[in-house]
Design an enzyme around this catalytic site. Structure first.
Site, mmCIF file in Angstrom:
data_model
loop_
_atom_site.group_PDB
_atom_site.id
_atom_site.type_symbol
_atom_site.label_atom_id
_atom_site.label_comp_id
_atom_site.label_asym_id
_atom_site.label_seq_id
_atom_site.Cartn_x
_atom_site.Cartn_y
_atom_site.Cartn_z
ATOM 1 N N SER A 1 0.841 -1.193 0.000
ATOM 2 C CA SER A 1 0.000 0.000 0.000
ATOM 3 C C SER A 1 0.877 1.244 0.000
ATOM 4 C CB SER A 1 -0.876 0.016 1.257
ATOM 5 O OG SER A 1 -1.488 1.273 1.425
ATOM 6 N N TYR B 1 -2.681 0.255 9.895
ATOM 7 C CA TYR B 1 -2.793 -0.355 8.575
ATOM 8 C C TYR B 1 -1.454 -0.304 7.846
ATOM 9 C CZ TYR B 1 -3.934 -0.792 3.614
ATOM 10 O OH TYR B 1 -3.951 -1.168 2.292
#
Length: 175
Positions: free
Chosen positions: A127, A152
Site C-alpha cells: 500500500s 494499517y
C-alpha cells in the site's frame, strides 16, 4: 497448467485480476471472507460475474490457519496472488485486531502455504500508506518507510518484511 490462487477475489482489484486470468485461459481458485467492511452485496455481485468453468470460489478467512492449510493441500496451485487484507487507515483506529488477524496472521498463513507447497511465485499487494511520514514526492521504492503513521500502514510494511524473509529463507520468488 496448475490453478492460480487469488486471495481477496471479491474485492475490486481481486475481481478484476480473476476476470483477466480467466480471459487468458487460466484456472483460478478465488477466496474471500466477504467481510462487511463495505457492502457485501457489492462483493457478491462481483463473484456472480465470475461464473466460469475455470473458477472455483471458497468463502474463507485467511486468518484461519487450518482452513488455509487445507485449501493449499486441496489444490496444486503453483502461483499465488495475495490481495486479501483489512484495508482502511481510519478503521484501524476502531478495530486494530481486524488488521492483526487479516494482515499479519493471514499473511503468515499465505506465506506458510507457499512454503509448504513449493509455490513458484507469490505476488502480493502492499500500500502507498507504507510511505507514512515520508515527505519526498513522488514516492519511490527506494524511500525509507520506517515511519508508518497508521496501524494499517504498519501491517503492510510488516508484510513486505515477512515476504522478503520468506523469499530469502525458503527461495520463494515474491513480487
Amino acid at each position: 497448467m496448475s490453478p492460480i490462487l487469488v486471495t481477496g477475489a471479491a474485492g475490486f482489484i481481486g475481481f478484476h485480476v480473476c476476470q483477466k486470468l480467466l480471459e487468458r485461459g487460466e484456472t483460478v481458485i478465488g477466496i474471500d471472507n466477504l467481510s462487511d467492511y463495505y457492502d457485501v452485496n457489492l462483493k457478491c455481485g462481483r463473484l456472480a460475474k465470475l461464473t466460469h468453468s475455470n473458477f472455483r470460489f471458497h468463502k474463507l478467512d485467511i486468518a484461519d490457519r487450518t482452513d488455509m492449510a487445507d485449501l493449499f493441500n486441496q489444490y496444486s496451485c503453483d502461483r499465488v496472488i495475495h490481495l486479501a487484507a483489512q484495508a482502511g487507515v481510519r478503521y484501524s483506529l476502531k478495530n486494530p485486531h481486524a488488521y492483526a488477524d487479516s494482515n499479519l496472521v493471514g499473511f503468515v498463513n499465505v506465506l506458510e502455504g507457499c512454503r509448504q507447497n513449493q509455490i513458484q511465485h507469490l505476488v502480493y499487494a502492499s500500500s502507498s500508506s507504507v510511505y507514512g511520514a515520508n515527505r519526498t514526492m513522488p514516492f519511490s521504492t527506494q524511500d525509507n518507510v520506517d515511519h508508518p503513521i497508521s496501524l494499517y500502514a504498519a501491517t503492510k510494511k510488516a508484510n513486505e518484511l515477512m515476504a522478503h524473509t520468506y523469499s530469502h529463507l525458503y527461495g520463494i520468488p515474491t513480487t
